[in-house]
Design a protein around this motif. Structure first.
Motif, PDB file in Angstrom:
ATOM      1  N   PHE A 200       0.818  -1.208   0.000  1.00 45.20           N
ATOM      2  CA  PHE A 200       0.000   0.000   0.000  1.00 45.20           C
ATOM      3  C   PHE A 200       0.853   1.259   0.000  1.00 45.20           C
ATOM      4  O   PHE A 200       1.982   1.270   0.490  1.00 45.20           O
ATOM      5  CB  PHE A 200      -0.908   0.015   1.245  1.00 45.20           C
ATOM      6  CG  PHE A 200      -1.989  -1.016   1.200  1.00 45.20           C
ATOM      7  CD1 PHE A 200      -3.252  -0.707   0.723  1.00 45.20           C
ATOM      8  CD2 PHE A 200      -1.736  -2.315   1.617  1.00 45.20           C
ATOM      9  CE1 PHE A 200      -4.245  -1.668   0.662  1.00 45.20           C
ATOM     10  CE2 PHE A 200      -2.727  -3.282   1.559  1.00 45.20           C
ATOM     11  CZ  PHE A 200      -3.972  -2.964   1.076  1.00 45.20           C
TER      12      PHE A 200
ATOM     13  N   GLY B 295      -9.139   3.827   7.908  1.00 51.17           N
ATOM     14  CA  GLY B 295      -9.530   2.880   6.869  1.00 51.17           C
ATOM     15  C   GLY B 295     -10.976   2.452   6.956  1.00 51.17           C
ATOM     16  O   GLY B 295     -11.527   1.902   6.000  1.00 51.17           O
TER      17      GLY B 295
ATOM     18  N   GLY C 148     -10.189   3.488   2.768  1.00 51.29           N
ATOM     19  CA  GLY C 148      -8.985   2.672   2.772  1.00 51.29           C
ATOM     20  C   GLY C 148      -7.884   3.280   1.934  1.00 51.29           C
ATOM     21  O   GLY C 148      -8.106   4.149   1.077  1.00 51.29           O
TER      22      GLY C 148
ATOM     23  N   ASN D  36     -10.595  -0.894   0.134  1.00 52.90           N
ATOM     24  CA  ASN D  36      -9.492  -0.116  -0.458  1.00 52.90           C
ATOM     25  C   ASN D  36      -9.606   0.078  -1.960  1.00 52.90           C
ATOM     26  O   ASN D  36      -8.619  -0.008  -2.692  1.00 52.90           O
ATOM     27  CB  ASN D  36      -8.150  -0.811  -0.158  1.00 52.90           C
ATOM     28  CG  ASN D  36      -7.990  -1.165   1.298  1.00 52.90           C
ATOM     29  OD1 ASN D  36      -8.048  -0.308   2.165  1.00 52.90           O
ATOM     30  ND2 ASN D  36      -7.820  -2.445   1.583  1.00 52.90           N
TER      31      ASN D  36
ATOM     32  N   SER E 273      -8.370  -4.873  -5.706  1.00 52.11           N
ATOM     33  CA  SER E 273      -8.486  -5.080  -4.260  1.00 52.11           C
ATOM     34  C   SER E 273      -8.957  -6.484  -3.926  1.00 52.11           C
ATOM     35  O   SER E 273      -8.425  -7.137  -3.022  1.00 52.11           O
ATOM     36  CB  SER E 273      -9.461  -4.058  -3.673  1.00 52.11           C
ATOM     37  OG  SER E 273      -9.726  -4.354  -2.319  1.00 52.11           O
TER      38      SER E 273
END
Length: 430
Positions: free
Chosen positions: A27, A45, A49, A251, A318
């Motif tokens: 990330f 998050g 995210g 995310n 994701s």
């Protein structure tokens, strides 16, 4: 501002990170906006995210196909656009414990809830009420009230808001069950949040679902704070329908596409009303341009519009990451990481106007811990944590600060930084 040194052990956090590192390297971590560390300790998050490193290149590859192929990309792109949404179906189903035919990625969360309520909120006779939790996310509250009005009902009486007991912060499962036992014959739809956005409480989804269905109600779940946070088994639990977003724990970027689950027992029911569009019909018949839809016996029948390819790309990226790491492994690390943060907060909160309102039992929460602020503004505390210490939290007015140690990218040292920053920022009671 408290300048007294804390008793928190930073070296212990470093040792725990060495033994239990997570997947932070996958990330982009934002830079700190204050404090002595280069990277932020990111605890938001549960609101948005962080960006996976793979997202940019994979999205650019989809854009390059458009540049190179134009309309022919529908069939000739590296990931052809016509069936693109099918790439998301199986990993999304695995994530929530569903079968592929029960799952589809489309639209945004509240749009999906409305489309599902068209089918599953059918008030009749005494059975007209929608039950939500009193601390439901406002969008859910607005949605169910508008559905009641759409059916000609007074939302102030049609919508029931279940509240915690006096002096408590979270809704007890036994109180939900008692309500259903007492008044279930008036309930058309039970629609609760799987993990409450405000308190972080994980509801007992299987037990409440069983009780709701036994009472004759349709049972739906908003899984915005549960998908990617806790293991789910929607098919086995017998949930009628569910919806979730993918920009929090999944995310996939701000405003990312959402997910839908419809239990298999409903998929072939042609009596269910639905709003339909071009993507609601069988793919094999779509380009016959017939005037009447032929919906498939799958959750795809709830689709309406041509899916947005460039919005689907980050969701696909994701979901592949979740497939690779595994939800069970993430949950196990989440329990360890959140338990560690709780232990640190236990050392900081005594003597300060700070109270953790999230249940202490790991089985009754996800990775979020919510702090009630007894003095001052939650928003002001969140601002100071960020700008003075590089600790990113979020505030829910008037008095809640939420911290979510996300197991994919948060660290034990992040947790230490958060507790240390709280100790240095919130003065002890006189």
């Amino acid at each position: 501002m408290s300048t007294r040194p804390t008793l928190l052990d930073e070296e212990e956090a470093r040792r725990l990170d060495a033994a239990d590192p997570g997947h932070r390297e996958l990330f982009h971590i934002p830079p700190a906006d204050g404090g002595r560390h280069a990277e932020a300790a990111y605890f938001a998050g549960n609101s948005l995210g962080l960006q996976p490193r793979a997202t940019r290149d994979e999205l650019l590859a989809d854009l390059a196909d458009w540049q190179r192929l134009g309309v022919e990309g529908h069939l000739e792109a590296g990931r052809p656009w016509l069936p693109y949404h099918e790439l998301l179906t199986e990993p999304a189903a695995r994530l929530v414990g569903a079968r592929p035919e029960e799952t589809v990625v489309m639209n945004s969360l509240t749009v999906n809830l409305h489309l599902l309520m068209v089918s599953f909120y059918r008030p009749a006779g005494r059975r007209t009420r929608i039950v939500i939790e009193d601390s439901a996310f406002p969008s859910d509250s607005y949605a169910v009230r508008s559905q009641a009005r759409f059916h000609g009902l007074d939302p102030d009486t049609a919508v029931v808001r279940l509240r915690p007991r006096p002096g408590e912060s979270v809704l007890r499962t036994e109180d939900v069950l008692a309500f259903l036992e007492r008044e279930g014959d008036t309930v058309a739809l039970l629609l609760l949040g799987g993990v409450n956005y405000l308190t972080g409480e994980l509801m007992d989804i299987p037990e409440i679902t069983a009780a709701g269905r036994d009472a004759g109600a349709v049972v739906g779940w908003d899984l915005a704070h549960a998908a990617g946070n806790v293991p789910l088994q929607l098919h086995d639990w017998g949930v009628d329908f569910a919806a979730w977003c993918s920009y929090k724990y999944l995310n996939s970027g701000p405003g990312a596409l959402a997910g839908v689950f419809v239990h298999r027992r409903h998929l072939a029911d042609r009596t269910l009303p639905r709003l339909e569009g071009w993507w609601s019909t069988e793919p094999a018949t779509r380009f016959l341009m017939a005037p009447v839809s032929a919906p498939p016996a799958s959750a795809d029948a709830w689709q309406v519009s041509n899916p947005p390819i460039f919005a689907m790309g980050p969701v696909r990226t994701s979901l592949e990451l979740f497939d690779k790491v595994g939800m069970e492994a993430l949950r196990a690390r989440s329990v360890r990481l959140t338990g560690y943060l709780e232990r640190l907060l236990d050392a900081v909160t005594p003597g300060r106007p700070l109270t953790v309102v999230t249940p202490r039992d790991p089985e009754r929460r996800g990775c979020q811990l919510s702090l009630r602020i007894g003095r001052g503004s939650a928003a002001e505390l969140a601002r100071r944590l960020r700008h003075e210490h590089g600790v990113v939290t979020d505030a829910r007015e008037p008095d809640i600060v939420r911290l979510a140690p996300v197991p994919l990218y948060s660290t034990y040292h992040d947790c230490w930084r958060a507790a240390d920053a709280l100790a240095r920022t919130v003065a002890e009671d006189a």
